[in-house]
Design a protein around this motif. Structure first.
Motif, PDB file in Angstrom:
ATOM      1  N   ASP A 222      60.111  48.371 -20.372  1.00 26.13           N
ATOM      2  CA  ASP A 222      60.609  47.218 -19.644  1.00 26.13           C
ATOM      3  C   ASP A 222      59.910  45.940 -20.084  1.00 26.13           C
ATOM      4  O   ASP A 222      58.867  45.963 -20.729  1.00 26.13           O
ATOM      5  N   ILE A 223      60.499  44.805 -19.673  1.00 23.51           N
ATOM      6  CA  ILE A 223      59.837  43.517 -19.816  1.00 23.51           C
ATOM      7  C   ILE A 223      58.768  43.414 -18.727  1.00 23.51           C
ATOM      8  O   ILE A 223      59.058  43.554 -17.541  1.00 23.51           O
ATOM      9  N   ALA A 224      57.532  43.179 -19.148  1.00 24.35           N
ATOM     10  CA  ALA A 224      56.443  43.091 -18.183  1.00 24.35           C
ATOM     11  C   ALA A 224      56.524  41.783 -17.405  1.00 24.35           C
ATOM     12  O   ALA A 224      56.926  40.749 -17.938  1.00 24.35           O
ATOM     13  N   ASN A 225      56.123  41.827 -16.167  1.00 26.01           N
ATOM     14  CA  ASN A 225      56.127  40.636 -15.307  1.00 26.01           C
ATOM     15  C   ASN A 225      54.748  39.982 -15.368  1.00 26.01           C
ATOM     16  O   ASN A 225      53.932  40.110 -14.460  1.00 26.01           O
ATOM     17  N   LEU A 226      54.497  39.273 -16.473  1.00 27.61           N
ATOM     18  CA  LEU A 226      53.186  38.674 -16.694  1.00 27.61           C
ATOM     19  C   LEU A 226      53.217  37.193 -16.379  1.00 27.61           C
ATOM     20  O   LEU A 226      54.201  36.500 -16.633  1.00 27.61           O
ATOM     21  N   LYS A 227      52.096  36.697 -15.855  1.00 28.29           N
ATOM     22  CA  LYS A 227      51.939  35.274 -15.604  1.00 28.29           C
ATOM     23  C   LYS A 227      51.392  34.588 -16.854  1.00 28.29           C
ATOM     24  O   LYS A 227      50.780  35.229 -17.717  1.00 28.29           O
ATOM     25  N   ALA A 228      51.603  33.290 -16.936  1.00 22.20           N
ATOM     26  CA  ALA A 228      51.010  32.518 -18.026  1.00 22.20           C
ATOM     27  C   ALA A 228      49.501  32.421 -17.823  1.00 22.20           C
ATOM     28  O   ALA A 228      49.006  32.335 -16.694  1.00 22.20           O
ATOM     29  N   GLN A 229      48.765  32.450 -18.921  1.00 22.56           N
ATOM     30  CA  GLN A 229      47.316  32.258 -18.881  1.00 22.56           C
ATOM     31  C   GLN A 229      47.016  30.765 -18.902  1.00 22.56           C
ATOM     32  O   GLN A 229      47.539  30.032 -19.732  1.00 22.56           O
TER      33      GLN A 229
ATOM     34  N   SER B   4      60.951  29.930 -22.782  1.00 19.87           N
ATOM     35  CA  SER B   4      61.904  30.890 -22.238  1.00 19.87           C
ATOM     36  C   SER B   4      61.990  32.079 -23.178  1.00 19.87           C
ATOM     37  O   SER B   4      62.213  31.909 -24.383  1.00 19.87           O
ATOM     38  N   LEU B   5      61.801  33.286 -22.635  1.00 24.23           N
ATOM     39  CA  LEU B   5      61.879  34.508 -23.427  1.00 24.23           C
ATOM     40  C   LEU B   5      62.856  35.463 -22.750  1.00 24.23           C
ATOM     41  O   LEU B   5      62.716  35.756 -21.555  1.00 24.23           O
ATOM     42  N   GLY B   6      63.834  35.934 -23.504  1.00 24.41           N
ATOM     43  CA  GLY B   6      64.844  36.822 -22.945  1.00 24.41           C
ATOM     44  C   GLY B   6      65.157  37.972 -23.871  1.00 24.41           C
ATOM     45  O   GLY B   6      65.028  37.875 -25.090  1.00 24.41           O
ATOM     46  N   ARG B   7      65.572  39.094 -23.274  1.00 26.85           N
ATOM     47  CA  ARG B   7      65.882  40.293 -24.049  1.00 26.85           C
ATOM     48  C   ARG B   7      67.225  40.862 -23.609  1.00 26.85           C
ATOM     49  O   ARG B   7      67.469  41.033 -22.404  1.00 26.85           O
ATOM     50  N   VAL B   8      68.063  41.151 -24.593  1.00 29.94           N
ATOM     51  CA  VAL B   8      69.302  41.883 -24.353  1.00 29.94           C
ATOM     52  C   VAL B   8      69.106  43.282 -24.924  1.00 29.94           C
ATOM     53  O   VAL B   8      68.913  43.449 -26.136  1.00 29.94           O
ATOM     54  N   ALA B   9      69.127  44.277 -24.052  1.00 27.17           N
ATOM     55  CA  ALA B   9      68.810  45.639 -24.453  1.00 27.17           C
ATOM     56  C   ALA B   9      70.078  46.421 -24.761  1.00 27.17           C
ATOM     57  O   ALA B   9      71.103  46.263 -24.098  1.00 27.17           O
ATOM     58  N   TYR B  10      69.993  47.280 -25.763  1.00 22.12           N
ATOM     59  CA  TYR B  10      71.110  48.147 -26.133  1.00 22.12           C
ATOM     60  C   TYR B  10      70.737  49.625 -26.029  1.00 22.12           C
ATOM     61  O   TYR B  10      71.593  50.457 -25.758  1.00 22.12           O
ATOM     62  N   LEU B  11      69.452  49.946 -26.254  1.00 25.58           N
ATOM     63  CA  LEU B  11      69.043  51.339 -26.230  1.00 25.58           C
ATOM     64  C   LEU B  11      67.551  51.426 -25.940  1.00 25.58           C
ATOM     65  O   LEU B  11      66.752  50.705 -26.539  1.00 25.58           O
ATOM     66  N   GLY B  12      67.172  52.285 -24.984  1.00 23.27           N
ATOM     67  CA  GLY B  12      65.772  52.614 -24.756  1.00 23.27           C
ATOM     68  C   GLY B  12      64.984  51.606 -23.962  1.00 23.27           C
ATOM     69  O   GLY B  12      63.768  51.732 -23.855  1.00 23.27           O
ATOM     70  N   THR B  13      65.626  50.607 -23.387  1.00 24.31           N
ATOM     71  CA  THR B  13      64.902  49.618 -22.600  1.00 24.31           C
ATOM     72  C   THR B  13      65.884  48.932 -21.669  1.00 24.31           C
ATOM     73  O   THR B  13      67.071  49.272 -21.622  1.00 24.31           O
ATOM     74  N   THR B  14      65.394  47.989 -20.900  1.00 21.19           N
ATOM     75  CA  THR B  14      66.243  47.229 -19.987  1.00 21.19           C
ATOM     76  C   THR B  14      66.210  45.761 -20.374  1.00 21.19           C
ATOM     77  O   THR B  14      65.236  45.270 -20.942  1.00 21.19           O
ATOM     78  N   SER B  15      67.283  45.065 -20.060  1.00 20.00           N
ATOM     79  CA  SER B  15      67.349  43.633 -20.338  1.00 20.00           C
ATOM     80  C   SER B  15      66.507  42.870 -19.327  1.00 20.00           C
ATOM     81  O   SER B  15      66.229  43.340 -18.224  1.00 20.00           O
ATOM     82  N   GLY B  16      66.114  41.674 -19.720  1.00 20.64           N
ATOM     83  CA  GLY B  16      65.338  40.848 -18.808  1.00 20.64           C
ATOM     84  C   GLY B  16      64.720  39.680 -19.539  1.00 20.64           C
ATOM     85  O   GLY B  16      65.018  39.421 -20.705  1.00 20.64           O
ATOM     86  N   GLY B  17      63.844  38.960 -18.858  1.00 19.08           N
ATOM     87  CA  GLY B  17      63.185  37.819 -19.475  1.00 19.08           C
ATOM     88  C   GLY B  17      62.361  37.048 -18.477  1.00 19.08           C
ATOM     89  O   GLY B  17      62.414  37.297 -17.267  1.00 19.08           O
TER      90      GLY B  17
END
Length: 696
Positions: free
Chosen positions: A477-484, A419-432
Motif C-alpha cells: 500500500d501507499i504509506a500514510n507518512l507525514k512530511a519531515q 503531489s504523489l499519486g499511484r494508479v495500481a494495476y496488480l499487487g497493490t492499491t491505488s492512492g496518493g
C-alpha cells in the motif's frame, strides 16, 4: 542603480553583481581601498565569458552572501585522484559524510539528512548548473554523476540552498560543468589501479564567434574489492552555448548514462570485519544488480535585462530505465520534465543596497513500475504493476538588505506543493498524498573585513516523502507518512588569506516527523519500511581549515615551496528527544566524530606529496535501541604527483588504506537489530591507483 557605480563600502553587493554576470570579483584589500569601476560586460574573451555558467571566482563571491554554511570545491581538488565517486569530490567538506558502498553507489548525509538511507538519496537536492537534477519526488542517485565532467561543485549545507529552491534538511549540491569558453582545447586522462579499476576519459571544447561547445565522455570498468561487485559504466555529457548579443545567452545540455553494476549487499558485523570481501549469499544467488540507462536534456537561457537585473529561464527532460534484480526484479521506466525561472535583482532602495533572488521550480513525472519474481537474476512471473505520478512546485525568494555597508539582514521563504499519486494495476492499491509546506528563513551576514565574515540564520526546512518511502513493500500500500520538517539555528564564520582559510559552523535542528528507513532484515538493505519518528535533535559542529604551515623550506624567492595542512572535522550529535520508546537514545547510522586531514608538501615545479588520514574514533549505533554498533577505524593514505605550471600534463599516485584495515564504511539501520543482522557494508582494502591527464 547601474552596476558599474558601486563604491568600496558595497563590495558584497558588487561581488553579487559580478557573480550574476560574466565578471570576476577578487577578494582583496586593494578592492576595499580603491573605487570599484566595473567595465562593460564582455562575453567574448574566451576565458569564462558565459552568462549562463559562472566562473569559480564569480561563484565564490555569490556564496559569500549566504548567511550559512556553504562550500565550493574545484576540480583541481579531486582531479588527481581516482575520482570514482562523490566521496573523492566532497570528502574535505566539513559537515558532509559520504561513504562509497560498491561501484559508484554512495551513501551521503549532510547534517544528518537521510542517515537511515542505505540505498538511493534523500534529504539533499541535486542540481546541474542550477537546473534541478534530482527526481521530481525528491529522491536521487549518484550513478549518473561523473566526477571527471565538472569544473566545480557548490555545497549548500542545511537550509542554505534557498536561492535554488532547495528545501531539504541536508541542503543542496550544484554540479557545474565547463563550457567551450572556460575550457577550450582537448584533453584525455587514463586511470588504473587495484581491484581491476580502469578508466579512459576524453573531452574537447572550443569557441567560434557567438557559439561555444564542450563535450566529455568516459568509460570505467572495475572488478570491485568485494565479490559480486564488478561493474562498468559509460557516460557522456556536453553543452552548447549561443550568445546572440552581449546580454543574452542560451545553453543546451545533454547527459547520457549506461551503468551495469553488481550489488554485493550488506553482511553481518562479524563478516564485515573478518571477511570483508564476502558478498551476501542471497545477493549472489539472485544476482542482485542495478543497471541504469538514462538520457537527460535541458536548456537554460539567461537575460541581462538591465545593469541591475538578470533573468534565467529553462526546461529539462529525463528518460531513464532501471533494471534492478533484488528480492524481486524491478523493471522501472521514468519520464520527467519541468521548467524553472530565477530572477536576481540588485539595486539601491532608499539609499540602502538590496539584493533579491526569487524563482519557481516546477517538475512532473511518471514511473512505469513493474516487478517480477527473481529467478537467478531473471524476471519470471509479474507480481506488481503500477503507474506513479509526482508533481512538485516550489516558489522561493531571498533578500539581502544592507542596513549598513558591511551588514546585511537576510529574509527568505519557500512554498512547496508536492503531489504523489499511484494508479495500481496488480499487487497493490491505488492512492496518493499531497503536501504543502511554507518554510521561512531569517539571518544576517556581517563583513568583518575584506576576506572574513560572521553569519547566522534561523530557518525552516521540509521534505515530502519520496515514492520509494511511500511504498510499503510489506503490504503493497501507499504509506500514510507525514512530511519531515525542522527548525534550525546556525552561527558561523568563514574567511580566506594567502596562508590560512577557515570555515566554522555551529547548528542545532529541532526535527519533527523525521523519516527513517528501517531495514527489515529480509531484503538486504535495498528496501525498507519507512516510518515517521517522534521529535529528534540534530546538532553539531563543522570545522574546515587550510593552513600553510611552512614556506620556503628548500626554495626561496617569489615562488616558494610550502607545507599545507588541510582539515575537515565534523561533529554529529543526533538523538531522540524524549521519545516514548527510545527515550534520548542516539540516532543510528552516522559517526559522532569524522575527521579527514592531510599534510601536503607542494613544490613550485609542480611536485607534491604527503600523507592523509580518515578517522572515525568512536563506533556508531545502527539501531534505535542502541544495542548494535559499527566499529571505530583509522585509515592512513598517501598521495604524490607532478603537475607543472601551465596545467598541460599531470600524473599522480594515490595509495589508500596502507595498513589494509578491515573496517565498516556504511551501514543500514533498523529499530531493534539482531546480533548477526546483515546491516554492514565493508570498506575497501589496501589499494593503489595511478593516473595521468594531458591537455592540448
Amino acid at each position: 542603480m547601474p552596476l558599474r557605480h558601486f563604491t568600496p563600502q558595497t563590495r558584497p553587493l558588487a561581488c553579487l553583481l559580478l557573480a550574476t554576470t560574466a565578471l570576476a570579483c577578487p577578494l582583496s584589500a586593494h578592492a576595499q581601498e580603491a573605487s570599484v569601476d566595473l567595465p562593460t560586460i564582455s562575453v567574448s574573451d574566451g576565458q569564462g565569458g558565459s552568462i549562463t555558467v559562472r566562473s569559480v571566482a564569480e561563484a565564490r563571491a555569490a556564496l559569500d552572501l549566504i548567511p550559512g554554511g556553504v562550500a565550493l570545491v574545484t576540480a583541481q581538488q579531486w582531479q588527481n585522484t581516482p575520482a570514482t565517486t562523490i566521496k573523492d569530490m566532497l570528502d574535505y567538506v566539513p559537515g558532509v559524510f559520504v561513504q562509497p558502498k560498491w561501484g559508484e553507489d554512495t551513501r551521503l548525509s549532510i547534517r544528518g539528512s537521510g542517515i537511515s538511507r542505505s540505498a538511493h538519496l534523500r534529504g539533499v537536492l541535486l542540481y546541474q548548473d542550477g537546473i534541478p537534477l534530482s527526481s521530481v519526488d525528491g529522491g536521487g542517485d549518484f550513478q549518473e554523476i561523473d566526477p571527471t565532467a565538472y569544473q566545480y561543485v557548490e555545497v549548500f549545507k542545511g537550509a542554505n540552498g534557498y536561492q535554488y529552491g532547495a528545501n531539504a534538511l541536508g541542503g543542496a549540491i550544484n554540479f557545474v560543468t565547463p563550457t567551450g569558453r572556460s575550457n577550450p582545447g582537448a584533453g584525455i586522462r587514463l586511470d588504473a589501479g587495484s581491484f581491476g579499476f580502469a578508466r579512459f576519459q576524453a573531452n574537447v571544447g572550443g569557441v567560434n564567434g557567438a557559439f561555444d561547445g564542450y563535450i566529455t565522455g568516459s568509460y570505467l570498468s572495475q572488478d570491485g574489492f568485494r565479490n559480486h561487485s564488478s561493474g562498468t559504466n559509460t557516460r557522456g555529457s556536453g553543452n552548447f552555448g549561443w550568445q546572440p548579443t552581449e546580454n543574452v545567452e542560451t545553453r543546451f545540455y545533454f547527459n547520457a548514462t549506461d551503468v551495469q553494476q553488481d550489488i554485493p549487499g550488506s553482511v553481518s558485523k562479524y563478516v564485515a570485519l573478518h571477511s570483508p570481501q564476502s558478498a551476501n549469499p542471497t545477493n549472489v544467488a539472485l544476482d542482485y544488480e542495478r543497471d541504469i540507462q538514462a538520457i537527460r536534456v535541458a536548456n537554460k537561457t539567461s537575460f541581462l535585462i538591465s545593469d541591475t537585473t538578470k533573468l534565467d529561464v529553462g526546461v529539462f527532460y529525463t528518460d531513464k530505465s532501471l533494471f534492478h534484480p533484488i528480492f524481486q526484479v524491478l523493471d522501472y521506466g521514468y519520464q520527467e520534465y519541468g521548467a524553472f525561472t530565477r530572477l536576481v535583482d540588485e539595486r539601491s532602495i532608499g539609499g540602502f543596497k538590496n539584493r533579491l533572488v526569487m524563482g519557481v521550480n516546477y517538475g512532473t513525472g511518471t514511473v512505469d513500475a513493474q516487478r517480477y519474481t527473481n529467478v537467478f537474476g531473471n524476471p519470471a512471473q509479474l507480481v506488481y504493476m503500477s503507474n506513479d505520478e509526482a508533481t512538485t512546485t516550489t516558489f522561493y525568494a531571498e533578500d539581502n538588505f544592507y542596513v549598513l555597508p558591511d551588514f546585511a539582514l537576510v529574509g527568505a521563504f519557500q512554498y512547496l506543493d508536492a503531489s504523489l499519486g499511484r494508479v495500481a494495476y496488480l499487487g497493490t492499491t491505488s492512492g496518493g498524498n499531497d503536501y504543502q509546506l511554507f518554510l521561512p528563513k531569517g539571518g544576517f551576514v556581517w563583513e568583518l573585513g575584506p576576506d572574513s565574515q560572521l553569519y547566522g540564520n534561523v530557518s525552516r526546512s521540509g521534505e515530502a516523502p519520496t515514492f520509494s518511502e511511500l511504498t510499503n513493500f510489506a503490504v503493497g500500500d501507499i504509506a500514510n507518512l507525514k512530511a519531515q520538517t525542522a527548525t534550525t539555528v546556525e552561527m558561523g564564520s568563514r574567511g580566506r588569506s594567502p596562508t590560512f582559510n577557515w570555515d566554522v559552523s555551529l547548528y542545532r535542528s529541532w526535527v519533527e516527523n523525521e523519516l527513517q528507513c528501517q531495514d527489515t532484515g529480509v531484503l538486504m538493505g535495498l528496501t525498507c519500511t519507512v516510518v515517521n519518528l517522534s521529535n529528534t535533535i540534530h546538532q553539531g559542529m563543522e570545522v574546515g581549515a587550510n593552513w600553510s604551515m611552512f614556506q620556503g623550506l628548500f626554495t626561496h624567492g617569489p615562488a616558494q615551496d610550502s607545507v599545507w595542512l588541510n582539515l575537515a572535522y565534523t561533529y554529529n550529535d543526533f538523538y531522540f528527544d524524549n521519545d516514548p520508546v527510545w527515550g534520548n537514545n542516539q540516532l543510528p547510522g552516522i559517526p559522532r566524530h569524522y575527521l579527514r586531514a592531510e599534510m601536503l608538501y607542494k613544490h613550485p615545479s609542480g611536485f607534491y606529496a604527503g600523507p592523509n588520514v580518515e578517522w572515525v574514533p568512536v563506533a556508531y549505533y545502527v539501531d534505535d535501541a542502541n544495542t548494535l554498533n559499527s566499529s571505530p577505524y583509522a585509515l592512513l593514505n598517501f598521495k604524490a604527483g607532478y603537475e607543472p605550471p601551465g596545467g598541460r600534463f599531470s600524473v599522480y599516485v594515490d595509495a589508500r588504506n596502507l595498513f589494509n584495515v578491515n573496517y565498516i564504511a556504511s551501514a543500514s539501520v533498523t529499530a531493534l537489530a539482531a546480533p548477526n543482522q546483515a546491516l554492514f557494508e565493508p570498506g575497501n582494502g589496501r589499494a593503489v591507483y595511478v593516473g595521468t591527464k594531458m591537455t592540448f
